[in-house]
Design an enzyme around this catalytic site. Structure first.
Site, PDB file in Angstrom:
ATOM      1  CG  ASP A   1       7.562  -9.568  -0.446  1.00 30.39           C
ATOM      2  OD1 ASP A   1       7.259  -9.363  -1.576  1.00 30.39           O
ATOM      3  OD2 ASP A   1       8.230  -8.381   0.182  1.00 30.39           O
TER       4      ASP A   1
HETATM    5  N1  URA Z   1       5.520  -4.635   1.539  1.00 31.72           N
HETATM    6  C1  URA Z   1       6.466  -5.465   1.206  1.00 31.72           C
HETATM    7  O1  URA Z   1       7.559  -4.910   1.136  1.00 31.72           O
HETATM    8  N2  URA Z   1       6.562  -6.588   1.256  1.00 31.72           N
HETATM    9  C2  URA Z   1       5.299  -7.280   1.373  1.00 31.72           C
HETATM   10  O2  URA Z   1       5.151  -8.585   1.539  1.00 31.72           O
HETATM   11  C3  URA Z   1       4.124  -6.805   1.922  1.00 31.72           C
HETATM   12  C4  URA Z   1       4.271  -5.218   1.756  1.00 31.72           C
END
Ligand code: URA
Length: 233
Positions: free
Chosen positions: A106
């Site tokens: 993310d």
């Molecule tokens: N899980 C998440 O919620 N976000 C990420 O960026 C990676 C794993």
């Protein structure tokens, strides 16, 4: 290691030195040599490993990069905002095939991420069958209740909207609002959704490692080329 045999303009444009149309001028501006002899003919075919540009070997034909992703950059080629690829050298940004992240983090997640232009490798490591371990440190909005590690390890946790339970995951408590979590799959927003499923919220997420690769010795935004000769675990 690949060592392809193709036209000079194809080598140069595929590796991002210039566009195919610019290759003729590129050969005038830079000393492109094959076995030490300067060349001016863009259509001639040579092996990648025999070509130099200003006495430097051509960039590798296939790249695998480990980066310590900073917060705020996006793992996508076409979303609005600052793309993770903008942190790479311009020449690498112009490669064809493109360099892409192996899976996604993310925008607000930091830490270890691999990038490659090797489509087969990318596919292999992101396929649902891939069981590469990913270790995250998650900072939580609320203190742990105490049953989270058992729930995550059970292999029975269902994420909102999904029918298949998660594989068992291992959680280690670092303090009441900080955990280390090891997962071997990569579902959409998985870590944040796991904590949502147990009534908590992730307020900061950092990936400590992807398989054997940790970005801890890299500064945020720093990257290095890695050799993936062994099987990633
Ligand atoms: N899980 C998440 O919620 N976000 C990420 O960026 C990676 C794993």
């Amino acid at each position: 290691m690949p060592n392809s045999y193709k036209r000079v303009d194809a080598h140069l444009s595929n590796l991002g030195y210039c566009s195919r149309g610019e290759a003729k001028n590129f050969l005038k501006m830079f000393r492109v040599c094959v076995d030490g002899v300067r060349i001016f003919e863009v259509t001639k075919k040579f092996y990648h490993n025999d070509i130099t540009v200003d006495d430097e070997p051509l960039d590798a034909e296939s790249l695998v990069i480990l980066m310590n992703k900073p917060s705020g950059v996006i793992c996508s080629h076409n979303d609005a905002g600052v793309l993770i690829y903008s942190l790479l050298p311009i020449r690498w940004q112009r490669r064809n095939p493109k360099i892409s992240t192996i899976g996604r983090l993310d925008a607000d997640t930091t830490g270890a991420i691999l990038l490659t232009d090797d489509g087969a490798l990318n596919h292999k490591l992101t396929s649902p069958k891939s069981d590469v371990a990913k270790v995250y440190e998650a900072t939580l909005a609320q203190p742990l209740k105490g049953d989270e590690a058992d729930i995550f390890a059970s292999g029975e946790l269902l994420l909102n909207g999904e029918k298949k339970p998660l594989l068992p995951a291992k959680m280690e408590v670092l303090n009441p609002t900080l955990v280390r979590l090891k997962i071997c799959e990569g579902r959409y927003h998985q870590v944040k959704r796991m904590f949502a499923a147990v009534g908590n919220r992730v307020i900061a997420l950092h990936r400590v490692s992807f398989g054997d690769f940790s970005a801890e010795e890299l500064m945020p935004s720093e990257y290095k080329v890695i050799n993936l000769t062994k099987n990633i675990k």
